[in-house]
Scaffold this motif. Structure first.
Motif, PDB file in Angstrom:
ATOM      1  N   UNK A 180       0.801  -1.228   0.000  1.00 53.29           N
ATOM      2  CA  UNK A 180       0.000   0.000   0.000  1.00 53.29           C
ATOM      3  C   UNK A 180       0.830   1.272   0.000  1.00 53.29           C
ATOM      4  N   UNK A 181       2.106   1.113  -0.314  1.00 47.50           N
ATOM      5  CA  UNK A 181       2.938   2.308  -0.321  1.00 47.50           C
ATOM      6  C   UNK A 181       3.917   2.238  -1.489  1.00 47.50           C
ATOM      7  N   UNK A 182       4.133   3.369  -2.115  1.00 47.27           N
ATOM      8  CA  UNK A 182       5.116   3.470  -3.199  1.00 47.27           C
ATOM      9  C   UNK A 182       6.362   4.151  -2.679  1.00 47.27           C
ATOM     10  N   UNK A 183       7.504   3.790  -3.261  1.00 48.16           N
ATOM     11  CA  UNK A 183       8.729   4.548  -3.004  1.00 48.16           C
ATOM     12  C   UNK A 183       8.913   5.497  -4.186  1.00 48.16           C
ATOM     13  N   UNK A 235      13.144  14.344 -12.944  1.00 48.24           N
ATOM     14  CA  UNK A 235      12.948  13.009 -13.524  1.00 48.24           C
ATOM     15  C   UNK A 235      12.842  12.026 -12.372  1.00 48.24           C
ATOM     16  N   UNK A 236      11.746  11.310 -12.307  1.00 50.85           N
ATOM     17  CA  UNK A 236      11.610  10.409 -11.166  1.00 50.85           C
ATOM     18  C   UNK A 236      10.664   9.268 -11.461  1.00 50.85           C
ATOM     19  N   UNK A 237      10.436   8.466 -10.459  1.00 47.73           N
ATOM     20  CA  UNK A 237       9.469   7.374 -10.595  1.00 47.73           C
ATOM     21  C   UNK A 237       8.944   6.972  -9.228  1.00 47.73           C
ATOM     22  N   UNK A 238       7.774   6.366  -9.276  1.00 51.97           N
ATOM     23  CA  UNK A 238       7.194   5.782  -8.065  1.00 51.97           C
ATOM     24  C   UNK A 238       7.023   4.299  -8.320  1.00 51.97           C
ATOM     25  N   UNK A 244       9.431  -3.817  -5.280  1.00 53.05           N
ATOM     26  CA  UNK A 244      10.873  -3.627  -5.086  1.00 53.05           C
ATOM     27  C   UNK A 244      11.431  -4.802  -4.297  1.00 53.05           C
ATOM     28  N   UNK A 245      10.682  -5.144  -3.249  1.00 50.98           N
ATOM     29  CA  UNK A 245      11.105  -6.227  -2.361  1.00 50.98           C
ATOM     30  C   UNK A 245      11.114  -7.561  -3.127  1.00 50.98           C
ATOM     31  N   UNK A 246      10.003  -7.848  -3.808  1.00 47.42           N
ATOM     32  CA  UNK A 246       9.891  -9.140  -4.495  1.00 47.42           C
ATOM     33  C   UNK A 246      10.884  -9.278  -5.641  1.00 47.42           C
ATOM     34  N   UNK A 276      19.117  14.749  -5.510  1.00 51.98           N
ATOM     35  CA  UNK A 276      18.493  13.438  -5.546  1.00 51.98           C
ATOM     36  C   UNK A 276      17.676  13.312  -4.278  1.00 51.98           C
ATOM     37  N   UNK A 277      16.431  12.827  -4.378  1.00 53.29           N
ATOM     38  CA  UNK A 277      15.644  12.680  -3.154  1.00 53.29           C
ATOM     39  C   UNK A 277      14.720  11.465  -3.258  1.00 53.29           C
ATOM     40  N   UNK A 278      14.241  11.026  -2.115  1.00 53.84           N
ATOM     41  CA  UNK A 278      13.346   9.869  -2.079  1.00 53.84           C
ATOM     42  C   UNK A 278      12.324  10.072  -0.961  1.00 53.84           C
ATOM     43  N   UNK A 279      11.140   9.535  -1.160  1.00 50.92           N
ATOM     44  CA  UNK A 279      10.066   9.728  -0.174  1.00 50.92           C
ATOM     45  C   UNK A 279       9.004   8.662  -0.432  1.00 50.92           C
ATOM     46  N   UNK A 280       8.265   8.317   0.599  1.00 50.65           N
ATOM     47  CA  UNK A 280       7.177   7.352   0.423  1.00 50.65           C
ATOM     48  C   UNK A 280       5.890   8.056  -0.024  1.00 50.65           C
ATOM     49  N   UNK A 281       5.057   7.325  -0.743  1.00 49.71           N
ATOM     50  CA  UNK A 281       3.744   7.846  -1.173  1.00 49.71           C
ATOM     51  C   UNK A 281       2.676   6.837  -0.717  1.00 49.71           C
ATOM     52  N   UNK A 282       1.665   7.273   0.041  1.00 46.95           N
ATOM     53  CA  UNK A 282       0.612   6.325   0.410  1.00 46.95           C
ATOM     54  C   UNK A 282      -0.253   6.026  -0.811  1.00 46.95           C
TER      55      UNK A 282
END
Ligand code: FAD
Length: 413
Positions: A180-183, A235-238, A244-246, A276-282
């Motif tokens: 339920x969460x995207x990186x 430029x990014x992606x979710x 990612x885990x699997x 460069x940055x990273x964050x979670x998205x619900x």
């Protein structure tokens, strides 16, 4: 903090100065009540990142003068890019009458500007203040505890973002499951303004928002983005944390692959990496919504999992939910009742708004897309394959090519 109130007590405390928190706080201040906006960062936006696009309707509703903010560009072109290994198909929507539907701005600039407006309207702002926990007495939230002190309020509005330790503390939320969460990961790449205009086909400082699927992202529940700032490109992606885990994939490796795709590399060629940055998205949507209020408290924005992942709507949901929470706090203050009996009005406002109506409409989308991740990659490849055949004239008869394509289309999945 709170020096103006000797008992360390105010009307409303808002935790988190992102889009949800600032909107809640300014709404309370406009109702002539005392409100303290607490932010752990040394300035609003210091801890925040996102893709880059804000839908104007929410900005207009909360800050009617939003056009005075340091906007990078208004979005004049919205494009969807369907990639396969080396080729791509692009579908673009353009409509001059639609140019002010959305704008591109950095969070460091937007959050800071919003807080400056809120302060002008009477919000007491406390940066560099980490809320450790909520103070709860007889089941009712009555304040916050920081590293240094305790502060009290009739209503606490929780706007502390996707991880919301505070909503978890009082049992409104559980830990988010990886599915339920995207990186989200993002690079900002510096390029001269005129190069951006030329590569993206833009004039007069208008901007472009692109969403990308397939190609390097195939086999994953993932989507790329490219947004144009004035003189840089985001430029990014979710990507779904579970994928990612699997797949034992690292998000920055995926981003590197996406940047090497010919469609993307042509756009960012010779650019200089700025950040460069990273964050979670619900991303759980309607099926994962927590309870949104309790005695003395309401939860807004990402903390309440209010994101429409299909349309990249997060900041507008945050701002409007924050505004509703602020309005509800004003009602509670007017009635001197801070129990759930009054605070449930917040949920009613959300129920009657586009926010919960849309989330309800899309409630099975995440599940459906998760189950069909391979199909996205498959159809992206097929679309590009078809267009390669369609646009090629090489002296070979077309019928045989189309027959071969059709046979594979239905049999080789
Ligand atoms: P946040 O913006 O996360 O703000 C929470 C605030 O609370 C922060 O300032 C934080 O420092 C503070 N805080 C947290 N804990 C504490 C504490 N204990 N004490 C004090 N302060 C605290 N949305 C869009 O509309 N358009 C997009 O293009 C878009 N792209 C995105 C791309 C990515 C990669 C990501 C990650 C998100 C994107 N979103 C986008 C979603 C959007 O960023 C969020 O929905 C929105 O920021 C939610 O706002 P918020 O105020 O609820 O939370």
């Amino acid at each position: 903090m709170l020096q103006e109130n000797q008992q360390n007590k105010t009307d409303v405390i808002v935790v988190g100065a992102g889009p949800a928190g600032v909107s809640a706080a300014v709404t309370v201040a406009r109702g002539s009540k005392n409100v303290v906006l607490v932010e752990r960062g040394n300035f609003a936006g210091a801890k925040n990142m996102y893709g880059g696009v804000i839908y104007s309707h929410a900005a207009q509703e909360v800050f009617p003068n939003y056009k005075e903010s340091p906007i990078e560009r208004f979005v004049s072109t919205h494009s969807y890019v369907i990639m396969s290994e080396n080729d791509s198909t692009i579908v673009s929507y353009k409509n001059p009458a639609h140019n002010e539907n959305a704008f591109i701005i950095t969070r460091a600039n937007w959050d800071k500007w919003c807080v400056e407006q809120a302060i002008k309207e009477g919000v007491y702002y406390a940066p560099n203040t980490l809320v450790k926990e909520l103070i709860v007495k007889e089941g009712k939230v009555i304040g916050i505890r920081t590293d240094v002190e305790e502060y009290y309020a009739d209503v606490v509005i929780i706007a502390d973002g996707v991880n919301s330790l505070l909503a978890k503390q009082i049992g409104l939320r559980k830990d988010i499951k990886p599915k339920n969460v995207f990186m989200g990961v993002k690079e900002v790449i510096k390029l001269p303004s005129e190069v951006i205009d030329q590569r993206f086909g833009l004039i007069n400082q208008t901007g472009c928002a692109m969403e990308l699927v397939g190609g390097p992202l195939k086999d994953l529940f993932a989507m790329g983005i490219i947004y144009t700032n004035k003189d840089s490109v985001a430029v990014g992606l979710g990507v779904a944390l579970e994928d990612l885990k699997n797949n034992k994939t690292k998000p920055y490796e995926l981003l590197e692959k996406m940047k090497k795709h010919p469609f993307v590399s042509d756009l960012i060629q010779d650019g200089e990496l700025l950040e460069y940055s990273a964050h979670l998205i619900p991303e759980g949507g309607y099926n994962c919504l927590p309870k949104l209020y309790t005695d003395g408290a309401m939860v807004t924005g990402d903390a309440a999992m209010l994101v429409n992942n299909v349309h990249f709507e997060g900041t507008n949901f945050a701002m409007i939910s924050g505004k509703y929470a602020g309005e509800t706090a004003l009602e509670a203050l007017a009635k001197n009742d801070f129990s759930q009996n009054i605070l449930c009005l917040y949920k009613k406002k959300l129920d009657n708004s586009f926010i919960l109506k849309d989330l309800r409409t899309y409630k099975n989308v995440v599940k459906t897309l998760t189950e069909r991740t391979n199909s996205i990659g498959y159809y992206s490849n097929k679309l590009n394959e078809f267009l390669e055949i369609f646009t090629t004239a090489d002296g070979v008869e077309k019928k045989g090519k189309f027959q071969k394509f059709a046979k594979h289309f239905f049999t080789k999945r």
